[in-house]
Design an enzyme around this catalytic site. Sequence first.
Site, short mmCIF file in Angstrom:
data_model
loop_
_atom_site.label_atom_id
_atom_site.label_comp_id
_atom_site.label_asym_id
_atom_site.label_seq_id
_atom_site.Cartn_x
_atom_site.Cartn_y
_atom_site.Cartn_z
N ILE A 79 0.99 -3.94 -10.87
CA ILE A 79 0.30 -5.17 -11.25
C ILE A 79 -1.18 -4.89 -11.04
O ILE A 79 -1.59 -4.37 -10.00
CB ILE A 79 0.75 -6.36 -10.38
CG1 ILE A 79 2.27 -6.60 -10.50
CG2 ILE A 79 -0.03 -7.63 -10.74
CD1 ILE A 79 2.79 -6.96 -11.87
N GLY A 87 2.43 -13.46 -6.97
CA GLY A 87 3.88 -13.49 -7.17
C GLY A 87 4.36 -12.74 -8.39
O GLY A 87 5.55 -12.78 -8.71
N LYS A 90 7.24 -9.72 -7.80
CA LYS A 90 8.64 -10.17 -7.66
C LYS A 90 9.20 -10.66 -8.98
O LYS A 90 10.32 -10.33 -9.35
CB LYS A 90 8.74 -11.28 -6.62
CG LYS A 90 8.85 -10.79 -5.21
CD LYS A 90 9.15 -11.92 -4.26
CE LYS A 90 9.29 -11.34 -2.86
NZ LYS A 90 9.58 -12.37 -1.88
N ALA A 120 5.06 -2.01 -1.22
CA ALA A 120 6.01 -1.78 -2.31
C ALA A 120 7.42 -1.55 -1.75
O ALA A 120 8.39 -2.07 -2.29
CB ALA A 120 5.57 -0.60 -3.16
N TYR A 124 10.74 -3.67 -2.84
CA TYR A 124 11.96 -3.08 -3.39
C TYR A 124 13.16 -3.33 -2.49
O TYR A 124 14.26 -3.61 -2.97
CB TYR A 124 11.77 -1.58 -3.64
CG TYR A 124 10.71 -1.28 -4.68
CD1 TYR A 124 10.67 -1.97 -5.88
CD2 TYR A 124 9.74 -0.32 -4.46
CE1 TYR A 124 9.69 -1.72 -6.83
CE2 TYR A 124 8.75 -0.05 -5.41
CZ TYR A 124 8.74 -0.75 -6.59
OH TYR A 124 7.78 -0.50 -7.53
#
Length: 156
Positions: A79, A87, A90, A120, A124
């Site tokens: 991003i 957000g 996600k 990260a 995940y």
Amino acid sequence: MNLHICEVTVHNWRSVAALDVAAEQRQFIESNAFSLAESLYEGNATSLALYDGETLVGYAMYGWYSEKNESIWLDRFMIDHNFQGNGYAKRFLHLLISYLQEKYQCKKIYLSLHPNNKLAMKLYESFSFRLTGDIDDEGPVAGVVMELLIDKVKLP
């Protein structure tokens, strides 16, 4: 939010290449320009632009589908630094998992990330990705491999 994914094309590749992570994150991921070239010249990967409405906010690349293992790699996911903290990671990860599962009916999704990229890793893990113990040393950024078993997916 009107989140959607589309393939990178002749019309948007320059904008995708211009996306960037924060300076302190650059050690963790290849540049989008490198990734676009890799997907173009290695031919095993597809580059995706991540949009909120008409606004380009991120990039992802997937490929290396294995019919035998019923698996696919989510090889890049980022991003842009201007949109982090809203957000998007996600929401787009959820979309990407659904997209890959629907497109390939895969049972596993693999990814790799720099072992020091703790944010990260936490993201995940919140989706049920787990470390495999393998190292991905293809390309300029070596990383630890994570695996998502689709039937075990937990969406945060």
